[in-house]
Scaffold this motif. Structure first.
Motif, short mmCIF file in Angstrom:
data_model
loop_
_atom_site.label_atom_id
_atom_site.label_comp_id
_atom_site.label_asym_id
_atom_site.label_seq_id
_atom_site.Cartn_x
_atom_site.Cartn_y
_atom_site.Cartn_z
N SER A 17 0.84 -1.19 0.00
CA SER A 17 0.00 0.00 0.00
C SER A 17 0.88 1.24 0.00
CB SER A 17 -0.91 0.02 1.23
OG SER A 17 -0.16 0.31 2.40
N ASP A 19 0.67 3.83 1.99
CA ASP A 19 1.09 4.17 3.35
C ASP A 19 2.17 3.23 3.86
OD1 ASP A 19 -0.67 6.28 3.39
OD2 ASP A 19 -2.25 5.20 4.44
N HIS A 318 5.00 9.15 -4.44
CA HIS A 318 4.85 8.28 -3.27
C HIS A 318 6.09 7.47 -2.93
CE1 HIS A 318 0.73 9.27 -2.56
NE2 HIS A 318 0.41 9.02 -3.81
#
Length: 411
Positions: A17, A19, A318
């Protein structure tokens, strides 16, 4: 260059993911070593090595915040008070005593006369000949700036790890710092991959297209504390890819590639990283951008980003951005987001984060850009932001508040 061990991440899964990827980087990546003393005029975009402590208060003396008239609040009576004028102070003048029972003309930035503690704004002042008429009820300390109001002497004005942008540079200058101790910039090497690519300015082969990712990524890197090396285009050969990564790892702190990380026959970046025995993961639970590899080659992190331009941008935000900030020793810098009502319907799969390109229209309201292909560069130039849809969402209805990432703040 501080080197990472091949198992520093020790991640056992295959689909990570967003996160979890950020947490992995924050927990396992140490900042690089090396400090530099940098002239203030060249410090923009650098990372402060230690806390910046104010050697003097800011402002350095008690001064007037406006053009007006300074007086002692204790001079005011229950009724209107008439105070004779006793001179004038401008910015740069030395302070002098205020004779008891008088007022003094002051200009913005002028030191407050000794004995004065309040200023009547010029626009509100009533003059009667050579005297100032003051109504009752004025607030003590109005329109004044005490010494140290912004930063007291001895206080930490900026923390270690601060990314120095225009406001931080201005604050350091206001405190009198001509040089700053900064961490050295992160050395980043950028590759593109694929026989189908040609560099802009070169002739195109019969089945080639111009490489855009390398230049998009280098432009995004310009917002970060880095020194970038353009390492060109890697051919679609695993041996050449492996050799190029190994050589570049020797004198860079991180390598970034685009393309070659999916599962196709000519996708060699992931296989090359795996050959060093240090692949961390190669799929991110995000759309666009699932195929993304993170590994370690010769102690240097290697990020393999997707080949589709929009997917490469999303994965850069990210993976590459937090990794570089971590290597630079910078304080965590969350991506800028703000809530806007959605103006459209959308369905998505649970378990992955999605980024839709949107235009921000009057209201404001976020309207989905009409074309969503991950290879469409014009979807970035003709829209305003990414609309971020969290993993748990499956249905978006008009009027729902969504988080958007404005392009102006990330590009």
């Amino acid at each position: 260059m501080a080197q990472l061990s091949d198992d520093c991440f020790a991640f056992g899964g295959q689909l990570l993911s967003v996160d979890a990827a950020a947490a992995l980087i924050a927990e396992r990546i140490p900042p690089i070593e090396g400090l530099e003393r940098v002239a203030l005029a060249q410090a923009h975009g650098r990372v402060l090595a230690g806390g910046l402590v104010a050697r003097t208060p800011l402002p350095p003396f008690f001064n007037s915040a406006v053009d007006g008239y300074a007086f002692a609040h204790a001079s005011l009576g229950a009724e209107a008070t008439r105070l004779p004028l006793a001179g004038r102070l401008a910015a740069g003048d030395a302070a002098r005593p205020l004779p008891p029972g008088t007022a003094m003309r002051v200009l913005t930035g002028a030191p407050m006369p000794e004995g004065a503690d309040t200023v009547m704004m010029q626009e509100d002042a009533v003059l009667e000949g050579d005297a100032l008429l003051l109504p009752p009820g004025l607030k003590r300390g109005a329109n004044c700036r005490p010494a140290g109001e912004d930063v007291p002497q001895g206080a930490e004005a900026l923390p270690a790890g601060a990314l120095l942008t225009a406001p931080e540079i201005g604050l350091a200058a206001a405190l009198g710092f001509a040089v700053l101790d900064c961490r050295r910039p992160v050395r980043v090497g950028v590759f593109s991959t694929g026989n189908e690519l040609a560099s802009p300015g070169q002739p195109l082969g019969p089945a080639q297209t111009y490489d855009s990712n390398r230049f998009t990524l280098m432009a995004m890197l310009a917002r970060l504390p880095v020194v970038v090396t353009d390492l060109g285009i890697l051919p679609d050969r695993e041996d050449a890819t492996r050799a190029a990564l190994a050589a570049a790892a020797c004198d860079h702190d991180v390598l970034i590639t685009s393309g070659g990380v999916s599962a196709g026959e000519e996708d060699h970046v992931r296989a090359a990283i795996e050959s060093f025995g240090s692949l961390v993961f190669w799929r991110l639970a995000v759309k666009p951008g699932r195929p993304a590899a993170l590994g370690v080659v010769g102690g240097t992190p290697v990020l393999g980003l997707p080949g589709n331009p929009v997917a490469a941008v999303v994965c850069f935000l990210h993976l590459a951005r937090p990794l570089i900030l971590r290597l630079a020793g910078a304080i965590e810098q969350p991506l800028p987001r703000f809530p806007v009502p959605a103006g459209f319907h959308h369905r998505k799969k649970a378990g992955r984060r999605e980024y839709l390109r949107v235009r921000i229209e009057p209201g404001p309201v976020a309207q989905r850009f009409e074309r969503e292909g991950a290879g469409l560069l014009t979807s970035l130039t003709q829209s305003h932001a990414f609309c971020e849809l969290p993993e748990e969402m499956t249905q978006l209805e008009p009027g729902t508040l969504v988080q958007v990432l404005p392009f102006a703040a990330i590009f």
